[in-house]
Design an enzyme around this catalytic site. Structure first.
Site, short mmCIF file in Angstrom:
data_model
loop_
_atom_site.label_atom_id
_atom_site.label_comp_id
_atom_site.label_asym_id
_atom_site.label_seq_id
_atom_site.Cartn_x
_atom_site.Cartn_y
_atom_site.Cartn_z
N ASP A 14 -10.12 82.02 44.84
CA ASP A 14 -9.94 81.72 46.27
C ASP A 14 -8.50 82.10 46.61
OD1 ASP A 14 -10.47 80.55 48.84
OD2 ASP A 14 -9.31 78.80 48.25
N GLU A 154 -3.54 73.39 53.18
CA GLU A 154 -2.60 73.81 52.12
C GLU A 154 -1.30 73.00 52.21
OE1 GLU A 154 -2.74 75.93 49.48
OE2 GLU A 154 -4.83 76.52 49.81
N HIS A 188 -12.09 75.62 51.80
CA HIS A 188 -11.06 74.60 52.02
C HIS A 188 -11.61 73.40 52.81
CE1 HIS A 188 -8.14 77.75 50.97
NE2 HIS A 188 -7.18 76.85 50.99
N1 DGL Z 1 -11.06 79.30 51.26
C1 DGL Z 1 -11.29 80.62 51.71
C2 DGL Z 1 -12.59 80.75 52.45
O1 DGL Z 1 -13.55 80.13 52.03
C3 DGL Z 1 -10.10 81.36 52.30
C4 DGL Z 1 -9.36 80.68 53.35
C5 DGL Z 1 -8.11 81.44 53.76
O2 DGL Z 1 -7.28 81.77 52.92
O3 DGL Z 1 -7.96 81.71 54.98
O4 DGL Z 1 -12.73 81.48 53.39
#
Ligand code: DGL
Length: 279
Positions: A14, A154, A188
């Site tokens: 990720d 984050e 996330h």
């Molecule tokens: N967690 C990721 C997703 O599922 C990426 C999020 C990101 O870095 O913008 O899209």
């Protein structure tokens, strides 16, 4: 199939801590598997990058994972799954799984008015819209890009009233459409569940594609004769950014402080080399 291959790690990646929601499912559903986790924290967030950039990042990560001898790769990132899965599947000699189809199938099983919250790149790709309508052409799909969520998660601002206000705004159009089901279209976002639950009506089903991609991975490993029957190795955590910061921010999701390595992905030079060995 040699015992060696079965014992190799599953690689998951990720941009940051989002993939830990997939790791959690791996621990639950496939407790005997050894895992390599990669967080591309130096280039986070992915959700506001262009499709070409995302494809390039994914190619670099998978090339590195092949060097690390993983037996399967799981994109623990919807943005990568939406923008790059199809292209890289034919480029690498490795089973590669993404979140979109497992998530779409799971949503259609429980609802018909389906909302998707996702990064701007995933929402703009319409990957969930296409996948859901392929499975059920009568479903109604509404997708909302949520650019502020990943930086807030984050930064660990889960309890900040501002985060709740932002969530309320993102969910507003979906509530107006009276959705019965909400897909976490970004790995996330399950970290935000306590906040989202206070805004959503209790009858709305929450679908976390993580649980379903891991179930698909379990089936595929079984079919390929690649399930590990021995004791797993400790998870190896690697990031492209600051190792200490990832260790600090992931402890609350993992329940332990991980040992984290900083690695350099193979772009033009034959890396990765752990930072420590350069000092
Ligand atoms: N967690 C990721 C997703 O599922 C990426 C999020 C990101 O870095 O913008 O899209």
């Amino acid at each position: 199939m040699t015992q060696d291959r079965k014992q190799q790690r599953i690689g998951i990646f990720d941009s940051g801590v989002g993939g830990l929601t997939v790791l959690r499912e791996l621990y639950k559903q496939l407790p005997r598997e050894s895992i390599l986790y990669f967080g591309d924290t130096a280039r986070l967030p992915y959700g506001t990058k262009t499709p070409d950039e995302i494809l390039q990042f994914v190619r670099e990560i998978l090339s590195w994972m092949v060097e690390q001898k993983v037996k399967m790769a799981i994109m623990a990132c919807n943005t990568s799954s939406a923008l790059a899965l199809e292209a890289v599947r034919s480029e690498f000699d490795l089973p590669i799984l993404g979140l979109i189809l497992p998530g779409a199938r799971a949503a259609v099983r429980v609802g018909r008015r389906i909302g998707v919250i996702a990064t701007p790149a995933t929402a703009a790709s319409n990957a969930y819209g296409r996948a859901i309508l392929e499975v059920d052409p009568t479903a109604n799909v509404q997708q909302v890009g949520c650019p502020e969520f990943v930086p807030l998660i984050e930064a660990n601002r889960l309890e900040d009233p501002y985060t709740k206000e932002v969530a309320r705004q993102y969910l507003q159009p979906l509530l107006q459409q009276q959705i019965d089901t909400l897909i976490y279209g970004c790995t996330h976002y399950p970290h935000l569940e306590p906040v989202l639950r206070t805004i959503l009506p209790p009858e709305v089903n929450l679908v976390d594609p993580a649980a379903h991609v891991v179930a698909a991975a379990a089936r595929e490993l079984d079919l390929l004769g690649l399930l590990n029957a021995r004791s797993p190795l400790p998870t190896r955590f690697c990031v492209s950014g600051c190792a200490e910061q990832f260790a600090r921010s992931s402890v609350q999701w993992l329940g332990f402080t991980p040992e984290v390595e900083k690695v350099y992905l193979p772009t033009s030079s034959p890396l990765p080399v752990p930072l420590e060995s350069l000092e």
